[in-house]
Design a protein around this motif. Structure first.
Motif, mmCIF file in Angstrom:
data_model
loop_
_atom_site.group_PDB
_atom_site.id
_atom_site.type_symbol
_atom_site.label_atom_id
_atom_site.label_comp_id
_atom_site.label_asym_id
_atom_site.label_seq_id
_atom_site.Cartn_x
_atom_site.Cartn_y
_atom_site.Cartn_z
ATOM 1 N N GLY A 173 2.908 7.367 0.758
ATOM 2 C CA GLY A 173 3.037 8.686 0.449
ATOM 3 C C GLY A 173 4.064 8.724 -0.673
ATOM 4 N N SER A 233 -0.826 10.090 2.742
ATOM 5 C CA SER A 233 -2.076 9.608 3.098
ATOM 6 C C SER A 233 -2.736 10.211 4.305
ATOM 7 C CB SER A 233 -2.359 8.198 2.823
ATOM 8 O OG SER A 233 -1.694 7.389 3.936
ATOM 9 N N LYS A 234 -3.983 10.644 4.348
ATOM 10 C CA LYS A 234 -4.518 10.995 5.542
ATOM 11 C C LYS A 234 -4.242 10.091 6.861
ATOM 12 C CE LYS A 234 -8.618 13.151 7.246
ATOM 13 N NZ LYS A 234 -10.216 13.469 6.824
ATOM 14 N N GLU A 235 -4.314 8.732 6.700
ATOM 15 C CA GLU A 235 -4.146 8.200 8.170
ATOM 16 C C GLU A 235 -2.551 7.867 8.211
ATOM 17 O OE1 GLU A 235 -4.620 5.395 4.449
ATOM 18 O OE2 GLU A 235 -5.655 7.005 5.333
ATOM 19 N N CYS A 236 -1.580 8.350 7.288
ATOM 20 C CA CYS A 236 -0.263 8.382 7.825
ATOM 21 C C CYS A 236 0.465 9.592 7.966
ATOM 22 C CB CYS A 236 0.298 7.621 6.507
ATOM 23 S SG CYS A 236 -0.019 5.856 6.244
ATOM 24 N N LYS A 277 0.900 -1.020 -0.096
ATOM 25 C CA LYS A 277 -0.048 -0.163 -0.008
ATOM 26 C C LYS A 277 0.856 1.045 -0.116
ATOM 27 C CE LYS A 277 -3.630 2.279 2.665
ATOM 28 N NZ LYS A 277 -4.031 2.716 3.725
#
Length: 142
Positions: free
Chosen positions: A48, A67-70, A45
């Motif tokens: 970034g 990514s928002k969750e990272c 996955k």
């Protein structure tokens, strides 16, 4: 002459690279051109991505997207560090980038980037911050 929007598969990259290189040669300047794209991945996955290009004596970071969750867990820092490490010792003396007020001005300051100037906008979120950082072994005047 006709002006039209075209896709990259129309040979645009080749045209740019050839003309950019020829012009640098004509001006007796070492081009030292290289495009880059690094991705942070985990279990297949993408977390970034950082993209940009290097030419003459500068590296230009174009996009850093995490990514928002990272966010806020070191992914962006590691991507920037990869660019800094890989372009050190290759004849480049500085890394340049821009970011908007709503994006990451404080992030880049924490990574040692020096604020060159701010182009202010009516909406402070859209103030544009211009940063530079010396690459190990080089120096620049600002």
């Amino acid at each position: 002459m006709e002006i039209k929007l075209v896709s990259d598969d129309a040979g645009i990259s080749d045209f740019i690279n050839e003309e950019f290189s020829d012009y640098a040669t004509d001006c007796e300047v070492a081009l030292n051109y290289e495009e880059f794209c690094y991705a942070a991945e985990e279990d297949g996955k993408i977390l970034g991505v950082i993209t940009g290009r290097a030419y003459y004596n500068e590296v230009h970071i174009g996009d850093l997207i995490v990514s928002k969750e990272c966010r806020r867990v070191g992914v962006g820092r590691k991507l920037v560090a990869a660019v800094e490490k890989d372009f050190s010792g290759k004849g480049f003396i500085k890394i340049a980038l821009t970011t908007f007020g709503f994006q990451a001005p404080e992030f880049y300051k924490k990574l040692g980037y020096e604020l060159e100037f701010v182009r202010e906008d009516r909406d402070p979120k859209l103030n544009k911050y211009f940063y530079l950082k010396n690459i190990k072994g080089g120096s620049y005047v600002h």
